[in-house]
Motif scaffolding. Structure first.
Motif, short mmCIF file in Angstrom:
data_model
loop_
_atom_site.label_atom_id
_atom_site.label_comp_id
_atom_site.label_asym_id
_atom_site.label_seq_id
_atom_site.Cartn_x
_atom_site.Cartn_y
_atom_site.Cartn_z
N LYS A 38 -15.43 25.43 27.40
CA LYS A 38 -15.92 24.14 28.13
C LYS A 38 -16.29 22.70 27.72
CE LYS A 38 -18.20 22.97 32.01
NZ LYS A 38 -19.14 22.65 34.13
N ILE A 39 -16.12 21.52 27.53
CA ILE A 39 -17.24 20.69 26.85
C ILE A 39 -18.67 20.90 27.82
CG2 ILE A 39 -17.11 19.25 26.14
CD1 ILE A 39 -14.80 18.15 25.04
N VAL A 40 -19.99 20.53 27.67
CA VAL A 40 -20.52 20.48 29.18
C VAL A 40 -21.67 19.31 28.21
CG1 VAL A 40 -21.30 23.20 29.36
CG2 VAL A 40 -22.35 22.38 26.94
N GLU A 41 -21.85 18.20 26.74
CA GLU A 41 -21.93 17.54 26.36
C GLU A 41 -21.52 16.84 25.54
OE1 GLU A 41 -26.70 16.22 24.74
OE2 GLU A 41 -25.84 18.11 25.40
N GLU A 42 -21.74 15.67 25.37
CA GLU A 42 -20.44 14.98 24.11
C GLU A 42 -21.05 13.72 25.11
OE1 GLU A 42 -15.95 13.93 22.61
OE2 GLU A 42 -16.36 14.85 24.94
N ARG A 43 -21.45 12.99 22.71
CA ARG A 43 -21.38 11.52 22.89
C ARG A 43 -22.01 10.66 21.67
NH1 ARG A 43 -26.58 15.39 23.12
NH2 ARG A 43 -27.60 14.46 21.04
N LYS A 44 -21.70 9.62 21.79
CA LYS A 44 -21.17 9.14 20.47
C LYS A 44 -22.28 8.56 20.06
CE LYS A 44 -17.99 6.53 18.06
NZ LYS A 44 -16.73 5.83 17.69
N ASP A 45 -22.79 8.37 19.14
CA ASP A 45 -24.11 7.43 18.53
C ASP A 45 -23.34 6.14 17.64
OD1 ASP A 45 -25.63 6.20 16.49
OD2 ASP A 45 -27.25 7.86 16.66
N VAL A 46 -23.80 5.28 19.02
CA VAL A 46 -22.79 3.52 17.99
C VAL A 46 -23.12 3.28 16.69
CG1 VAL A 46 -22.86 3.85 20.69
CG2 VAL A 46 -24.71 2.89 19.34
N SER A 47 -24.45 3.43 16.32
CA SER A 47 -24.95 3.12 15.34
C SER A 47 -24.01 4.25 13.81
CB SER A 47 -25.86 3.23 14.50
OG SER A 47 -27.22 4.36 14.96
N THR A 48 -23.98 5.14 14.05
CA THR A 48 -23.24 5.78 13.16
C THR A 48 -21.90 6.33 12.96
OG1 THR A 48 -23.67 8.08 13.99
CG2 THR A 48 -25.42 6.94 12.39
N GLY A 49 -21.73 5.92 14.53
CA GLY A 49 -20.47 6.78 14.52
C GLY A 49 -19.99 7.92 14.97
N ILE A 50 -21.11 9.41 14.85
CA ILE A 50 -20.84 10.43 14.48
C ILE A 50 -21.05 11.12 16.26
CG2 ILE A 50 -22.50 12.82 14.42
CD1 ILE A 50 -23.60 11.17 11.53
N ILE A 51 -19.85 11.25 16.45
CA ILE A 51 -19.68 11.98 17.77
C ILE A 51 -20.61 13.69 18.01
CG2 ILE A 51 -18.25 12.91 19.44
CD1 ILE A 51 -16.36 11.01 18.47
N TYR A 52 -20.88 14.03 18.58
CA TYR A 52 -21.93 15.35 19.38
C TYR A 52 -21.18 15.78 20.01
CZ TYR A 52 -24.97 18.17 21.01
OH TYR A 52 -25.73 19.48 21.04
#
Length: 177
Positions: A38-52
């Motif tokens: 289950k994904i419990v957290e997901e976010r994208k850093d708009v400046s780098t494009g990195i998806i955590y």
């Protein structure tokens, strides 16, 4: 003491396809030990494009029945936490995972990287370092570490086979040199 496992594998498929297959690898009928992810957290850093992403996996307790006579090992399921950093610009994904169960007695940590192969930009390298150490289980420490070492090595090989099957189903035959 502790046991370590190091893996280096080259998938002859493009990076994006390998990462997509990794993210949908479990649950899967080819490995019934993984019950859910289950994904419990997901976010994208708009400046780098990195998806955590942070995911929690629930797996069946695979400790042999004879060892489960020890109270601390009598749990039906084990939880693992995985964090990943997907960088589409640099074509790499770093992954860290650890066990959330039995933390007072055992430590299981893995660090993995998927990255574009230097040998061929249409291939993907997978590098993984895993370590398990058992403490606080007295005379069982060595026996549990031996079991964990065997299970970890077999699990890595099974995971690679599952990835290869998924990639072949999704993309067809591997890319030649």
């Amino acid at each position: 003491m502790g046991v370590t496992v190091d893996v280096h594998e080259v998938f002859k498929y493009p990076f994006e396809q390998v990462v997509a297959s990794f993210l949908r690898k479990y649950p899967n009928p080819m490995d019934k030990n993984v019950i859910s992810v289950k994904i419990v957290e997901e976010r994208k850093d708009v400046s780098t494009g990195i998806i955590y992403r942070k995911r929690i996996a629930v797996c069946q307790n695979v400790v042999p029945e004879i060892l489960r006579k020890v109270n601390i090992l009598k749990v039906p399921n084990i939880q693992l936490e995985e964090e990943s950093w997907f960088n589409p610009q640099e074509r790499n994904m770093a992954i860290r995972s650890h066990c959330l169960t039995w933390t007072q007695y055992a430590s299981m940590k893995e660090e993995s990287v998927f990255r574009e192969s230097m040998e061929n930009p249409n291939w993907t390298e997978f590098i993984q370092k895993g370590r398990i150490s058992i403490t606080g289980a007295g005379f069982l420490n060595c026996m549990l570490e031996t079991f964990a070492s065997t299970f970890l090595r077999q699990g890595v090989q099974k995971g690679i086979r599952i990835m290869e099957v998924l990639l072949k189903e999704q993309c067809g035959a591997p890319l030649a040199e």
